[in-house]
Design a protein around this motif. Structure first.
Motif, PDB file in Angstrom:
ATOM      1  N   ALA A 185      13.140-100.632 -56.281  1.00 54.80           N
ATOM      2  CA  ALA A 185      14.564-100.569 -55.943  1.00 54.80           C
ATOM      3  C   ALA A 185      15.355-101.382 -56.956  1.00 54.80           C
ATOM      4  O   ALA A 185      14.826-102.260 -57.645  1.00 54.80           O
ATOM      5  N   SER A 186      16.641-101.059 -57.039  1.00 51.24           N
ATOM      6  CA  SER A 186      17.590-101.896 -57.765  1.00 51.24           C
ATOM      7  C   SER A 186      18.782-102.106 -56.839  1.00 51.24           C
ATOM      8  O   SER A 186      18.721-101.741 -55.661  1.00 51.24           O
ATOM      9  N   THR A 187      19.841-102.691 -57.351  1.00 43.74           N
ATOM     10  CA  THR A 187      21.006-102.971 -56.498  1.00 43.74           C
ATOM     11  C   THR A 187      22.146-102.008 -56.812  1.00 43.74           C
ATOM     12  O   THR A 187      22.290-101.556 -57.958  1.00 43.74           O
ATOM     13  N   PRO A 188      22.982-101.689 -55.835  1.00 46.80           N
ATOM     14  CA  PRO A 188      24.101-100.767 -56.076  1.00 46.80           C
ATOM     15  C   PRO A 188      25.141-101.353 -57.024  1.00 46.80           C
ATOM     16  O   PRO A 188      25.931-100.628 -57.618  1.00 46.80           O
ATOM     17  N   TYR A 189      25.155-102.687 -57.171  1.00 49.66           N
ATOM     18  CA  TYR A 189      26.134-103.327 -58.057  1.00 49.66           C
ATOM     19  C   TYR A 189      25.535-103.726 -59.392  1.00 49.66           C
ATOM     20  O   TYR A 189      26.122-104.490 -60.155  1.00 49.66           O
ATOM     21  N   GLY A 218      15.532 -96.219 -54.802  1.00 47.57           N
ATOM     22  CA  GLY A 218      16.699 -96.470 -53.963  1.00 47.57           C
ATOM     23  C   GLY A 218      17.409 -97.740 -54.382  1.00 47.57           C
ATOM     24  O   GLY A 218      16.904 -98.529 -55.188  1.00 47.57           O
ATOM     25  N   LEU A 219      18.595 -97.932 -53.811  1.00 48.69           N
ATOM     26  CA  LEU A 219      19.419 -99.104 -54.113  1.00 48.69           C
ATOM     27  C   LEU A 219      19.574 -99.942 -52.842  1.00 48.69           C
ATOM     28  O   LEU A 219      19.941 -99.404 -51.789  1.00 48.69           O
ATOM     29  N   ILE A 220      19.297-101.222 -52.951  1.00 44.72           N
ATOM     30  CA  ILE A 220      19.426-102.123 -51.811  1.00 44.72           C
ATOM     31  C   ILE A 220      20.236-103.352 -52.234  1.00 44.72           C
ATOM     32  O   ILE A 220      20.329-103.667 -53.414  1.00 44.72           O
ATOM     33  N   ARG A 221      20.819-104.008 -51.251  1.00 42.00           N
ATOM     34  CA  ARG A 221      21.600-105.207 -51.552  1.00 42.00           C
ATOM     35  C   ARG A 221      20.689-106.421 -51.678  1.00 42.00           C
ATOM     36  O   ARG A 221      19.628-106.478 -51.071  1.00 42.00           O
ATOM     37  N   CYS A 222      21.114-107.373 -52.461  1.00 39.13           N
ATOM     38  CA  CYS A 222      20.415-108.652 -52.501  1.00 39.13           C
ATOM     39  C   CYS A 222      20.469-109.258 -51.102  1.00 39.13           C
ATOM     40  O   CYS A 222      21.492-109.184 -50.427  1.00 39.13           O
ATOM     41  N   LEU A 236      11.892-105.189 -56.368  1.00 38.20           N
ATOM     42  CA  LEU A 236      13.329-105.117 -56.640  1.00 38.20           C
ATOM     43  C   LEU A 236      13.600-105.699 -58.020  1.00 38.20           C
ATOM     44  O   LEU A 236      13.175-106.812 -58.329  1.00 38.20           O
ATOM     45  N   ALA A 237      14.347-104.933 -58.840  1.00 39.05           N
ATOM     46  CA  ALA A 237      14.709-105.411 -60.179  1.00 39.05           C
ATOM     47  C   ALA A 237      16.108-104.899 -60.542  1.00 39.05           C
ATOM     48  O   ALA A 237      16.387-103.728 -60.336  1.00 39.05           O
ATOM     49  N   LEU A 238      16.906-105.741 -61.051  1.00 36.79           N
ATOM     50  CA  LEU A 238      16.809-107.188 -61.084  1.00 36.79           C
ATOM     51  C   LEU A 238      17.362-107.739 -59.781  1.00 36.79           C
ATOM     52  O   LEU A 238      18.192-107.107 -59.133  1.00 36.79           O
ATOM     53  N   ASN A 239      16.893-108.929 -59.408  1.00 34.19           N
ATOM     54  CA  ASN A 239      17.400-109.516 -58.175  1.00 34.19           C
ATOM     55  C   ASN A 239      18.621-110.394 -58.455  1.00 34.19           C
ATOM     56  O   ASN A 239      19.081-110.490 -59.595  1.00 34.19           O
TER      57      ASN A 239
END
Length: 358
Positions: A185-189, A218-222, A236-239
């Motif tokens: 996963a990565s982050t949406p931002y 998929g994209l997840i929030r920190c 998860l990358a990058l956190n």
């Protein structure tokens, strides 16, 4: 000198001594003592924060008790659930422009979240080092407007039960291995990829992201470590900071984190007291408390975050370990981010679109 004159002189001397003594005591009072006295008149502190900003109810109570015990107070701290950090920062800036009191007496956020508040001139200068001599000079930024509260080592977070140590990525390009397709996963931002562009270059970052998205499931929030713990994603990358793994472990999750050797990015959490804070003395005292040994211990036990410039903290130990490994860490301070805010904002927008169009 006649007896009358001597008597007048004596009376005058006594009066002068009586007047000077309390003023001399007052002038001898330390800046911290004066701040504590002013804080005692305010009685209540209001802190807004979303997600895990201030930890759970037990962590919040520990902060309140530790703060009161440290300075001999009997203050109630109201921890109020609030919006995400970027939204709260904008709200505080808008309240200042409108001449309203700040919804939160103190704001805690990353270097990116202070751009708008700085532009709106909502943050006052404060002599942190004069008042709290234990605070290292490098932790005071923007002429005393901002105070570093914790260090964020940027890297990857992962499920320790699903990934063996030998299989973990060591470098950025390891994330492009086809074995990760549909698992990470990565982050949406696009967290920290704007900083990455400053480390490896803009074109290399663009090229990496376009290839990286082929593996992203998929994209997840920190802060959503539970989605790693459940096995929905293995990595998860990058956190937003490796401290999140520590927070997850304290909640019983099998979460680990590591810094990639060629992504030596360091960010920070900062605290600031808005000019329009309803309780500015209490908020300032609380900001200083967070950087005492007691405050750092409570923060570590609640959210896993500490400051690496404070000797003996977990972040301080990790900093020395990374240096021993030959990793040359690159600081991204508030001054850098605020100065380059427009460019970094444009990069974030671009990188977010790449990730969201995978």
């Amino acid at each position: 000198m006649g007896r009358t004159a001597a008597l007048v002189f004596l009376v005058w001397s006594v009066m002068l001594w009586c007047w000077e003594t309390p003023h001399a005591a007052e002038s001898a009072q330390s800046p911290l003592s004066k701040l504590v006295q002013a804080a005692k008149t305010e009685k209540e502190l209001t802190l807004l924060g979303g997600g895990g900003t201030w930890g759970d109810a037990d962590a919040q109570k520990a902060l309140e008790n530790g703060f009161n015990r440290k300075y001999g107070l009997a203050v109630r701290i109201k921890f109020v659930p609030g919006p995400a950090m970027p939204d709260l920062a904008r709200r505080i800036a808008d309240e200042f422009k409108a001449g309203q009191k700040s919804a939160s007496d103190l704001f805690l956020g990353s270097e990116s979240h202070f751009v708008e508040m700085t532009r709106s001139d909502a943050l006052p200068r404060f002599p942190w080092r004069e008042t709290f001599p234990h605070i290292p000079a490098a932790m005071v930024e923007m002429d005393g407007r901002l105070l570093r509260e914790a260090t964020r080592y940027i890297g990857i977070s992962y499920n320790e039960q699903l990934l063996a140590e030998k299989d973990l990525p060591r470098r950025l390009d390891d994330l492009l291995n086809p074995k990760w397709k549909g698992k990470i996963a990565s982050t949406p931002y696009a967290a920290s990829f704007d900083r990455l562009a400053s480390v490896i270059g803009l074109e290399k970052t663009r090229d990496f992201l376009k290839r990286f998205t082929q593996n992203v499931a998929g994209l997840i929030r920190c802060g959503e470590e539970e989605r790693l713990a459940s096995g929905e994603f293995v990595l998860l990358a990058l956190n937003c900071g490796n401290y999140e793994a520590e927070r997850g472990r304290r909640q019983g999750m099998p979460i680990g984190a590591r810094v990639l050797s060629d992504v030596p990015i360091v960010g920070y959490w900062y605290v600031s007291v808005p000019k329009h804070s309803a309780h500015p003395n209490l908020a300032t005292l609380f900001g200083g408390f967070l950087l005492t040994q007691e405050g750092q211990k409570i923060r570590y036990e609640s959210v896993g975050a500490t400051a690496h410039l404070i000797e003996g903290t977990p972040a301080n130990k990790q900093y020395k370990e990374l240096q021993a490994q030959g990793i040359q860490l690159k600081d991204f301070t508030s001054e850098y981010v605020i100065k380059n805010g427009k460019t970094l904002g444009q990069l974030r927008d671009e990188f977010q679109k790449i990730l969201q169009q995978r």
